[in-house]
Design an enzyme around this catalytic site. Structure first.
Site, PDB file in Angstrom:
ATOM      1  N   ASP A  31      42.715  48.297  29.739  1.00  0.00           N
ATOM      2  CA  ASP A  31      43.106  46.980  29.376  1.00  0.00           C
ATOM      3  C   ASP A  31      44.806  46.771  29.828  1.00  0.00           C
ATOM      4  O   ASP A  31      45.355  48.015  29.595  1.00  0.00           O
ATOM      5  CB  ASP A  31      42.908  46.749  27.980  1.00  0.00           C
ATOM      6  CG  ASP A  31      43.058  45.273  27.541  1.00  0.00           C
ATOM      7  OD1 ASP A  31      43.217  44.355  28.301  1.00  0.00           O
ATOM      8  OD2 ASP A  31      42.943  45.121  26.291  1.00  0.00           O
ATOM      9  N   ASN A  79      33.892  38.383  31.196  1.00  0.00           N
ATOM     10  CA  ASN A  79      35.017  38.080  32.050  1.00  0.00           C
ATOM     11  C   ASN A  79      35.096  36.900  32.818  1.00  0.00           C
ATOM     12  O   ASN A  79      35.980  36.638  33.589  1.00  0.00           O
ATOM     13  CB  ASN A  79      35.584  39.334  32.936  1.00  0.00           C
ATOM     14  CG  ASN A  79      36.263  40.570  32.098  1.00  0.00           C
ATOM     15  OD1 ASN A  79      36.020  41.735  32.427  1.00  0.00           O
ATOM     16  ND2 ASN A  79      36.850  40.083  30.931  1.00  0.00           N
TER      17      ASN A  79
HETATM   18  C1  FPP Z   1      41.590  44.195  31.432  1.00  0.00           C
HETATM   19  O1  FPP Z   1      43.080  43.984  31.609  1.00  0.00           O
HETATM   20  C2  FPP Z   1      41.007  44.564  32.819  1.00  0.00           C
HETATM   21  C3  FPP Z   1      40.205  44.037  33.242  1.00  0.00           C
HETATM   22  C4  FPP Z   1      39.420  43.144  32.835  1.00  0.00           C
HETATM   23  C5  FPP Z   1      39.871  44.708  34.789  1.00  0.00           C
HETATM   24  C6  FPP Z   1      40.064  46.137  34.878  1.00  0.00           C
HETATM   25  C7  FPP Z   1      39.933  46.624  36.360  1.00  0.00           C
HETATM   26  C8  FPP Z   1      40.559  47.361  36.876  1.00  0.00           C
HETATM   27  C9  FPP Z   1      41.579  48.056  36.119  1.00  0.00           C
HETATM   28  C10 FPP Z   1      40.460  47.670  38.282  1.00  0.00           C
HETATM   29  C11 FPP Z   1      39.075  48.146  38.467  1.00  0.00           C
HETATM   30  C12 FPP Z   1      39.231  48.938  39.634  1.00  0.00           C
HETATM   31  C13 FPP Z   1      37.808  48.994  40.360  1.00  0.00           C
HETATM   32  C14 FPP Z   1      37.862  50.204  41.284  1.00  0.00           C
HETATM   33  C15 FPP Z   1      36.604  48.372  40.105  1.00  0.00           C
HETATM   34  P1  FPP Z   1      43.550  42.413  31.337  1.00  0.00           P
HETATM   35  O2  FPP Z   1      43.542  41.567  32.506  1.00  0.00           O
HETATM   36  O3  FPP Z   1      42.646  41.909  30.249  1.00  0.00           O
HETATM   37  O4  FPP Z   1      44.773  42.315  30.687  1.00  0.00           O
HETATM   38  P2  FPP Z   1      45.635  41.684  29.607  1.00  0.00           P
HETATM   39  O5  FPP Z   1      44.754  42.012  28.355  1.00  0.00           O
HETATM   40  O6  FPP Z   1      47.197  42.166  29.588  1.00  0.00           O
HETATM   41  O7  FPP Z   1      45.601  40.321  30.148  1.00  0.00           O
END
Ligand code: FPP
Length: 254
Positions: A31, A79
């Protein structure tokens, strides 16, 4: 530093002096990508791209340390509510990741698995993921398990439906429903429960992730955003895990 501590730990385990060990199964809620990007004045997807590089780093290190299963929460059933551009980007990431990284995974004997409803993923993503699964199917090293379009409540609901169907057609009676039967209907049925859960970015919640499987898992939270997460943070989590006594609801003799 960590390596010295780690080698000592492994030796003492062999000598039977301690029962703690490297977590067999580590699950990570990655996250903070969006906030990492915002802090730098970049679009959110830049955080996801950097997050993908962190995935490579952490997969390498977990494998080096002898972790047997690494489950990464890459996309949740919730998501889909994000802006279309961001969803499209996230959907393309597994393909991008595998394009550049699959040869290394094959060479390292890593087995790729996916947990989640793959049917809603774009065709190109499904293809990339299926190729990775096929090409690594006989690997017996670390399992890299991507939770992709995964939601625990949906997983449990589907398990209940599957069990109800068996009761309806007479192949199972309600008295025979045990925890093992429920587990066997979950998407993770072929994997042991996570020993250690890591969540980055300072959020203290599970966000519909492996609700059944995390019943006795040790949790470790950090304020670090996922793109900034590195090998030292993983070491810190493992060291803390090793200092905990897991009782599984029982009592440990002192
Ligand atoms: C949450 O951060 C993250 C996600 C919803 C996506 C996670 C995906 C990756 C780390 C890359 C995946 C890689 C592969 C190889 C499939 P957020 O966007 O919710 O962050 P925030 O809470 O700061 O907005």
């Amino acid at each position: 530093m960590f390596d010295k501590w780690f080698q000592r730990k492994k030796r003492s385990e062999k000598g039977g002096l301690t029962f703690v060990q490297v977590p067999r199964h580590i699950a990570i809620i990655m996250d903070g990508n969006g906030r990492w990007a915002k802090k730098r004045g970049l679009p959110r997807v830049a955080g996801h791209r950097e997050g993908m590089n962190t995935v490579k780093k952490i997969v390498r290190e977990a494998d080096r340390l002898g972790v047997k299963i690494l489950t990464l929460y890459a996309f949740s059933t919730e998501n889909w509510k994000r802006p279309k551009d961001e969803v499209d980007y996230l959907m393309r990431l597994p393909e991008q990741f595998l394009k550049s990284y699959l040869p290394e995974l094959i060479e390292k004997n890593v087995r790729v698995m996916v947990m989640g409803d793959e049917s809603r993923l774009p065709e190109a993503t499904q293809k990339a993921v299926n190729t990775a699964k096929e090409k690594t199917a006989n690997n017996d090293g670390m399992i890299l398990n991507f939770a992709l379009n995964y939601g625990s409540r949906k997983e449990i609901t589907d398990a209940v439906k599957g069990i109800a169907e068996k009761v309806k057609n007479g192949s199972l009676v309600p008295d025979e429903i045990t925890e093992d039967i429920i587990e066997n209907h979950l998407l993770s049925c072929h994997l042991p429960d996570p020993d250690l859960l890591i969540r980055t970015s300072g959020e203290l919640r599970l966000s519909n992730f492996m609700l059944w499987q995390l019943a006795y898992t040790e949790f470790w939270f950090t304020d670090v955003y996922w793109p900034d997460f590195n090998e030292s943070h993983l070491h810190e989590a493992i060291q803390q895990y090793c200092g905990r006594t897991r009782r599984f609801g029982g009592v440990v003799e002192s």
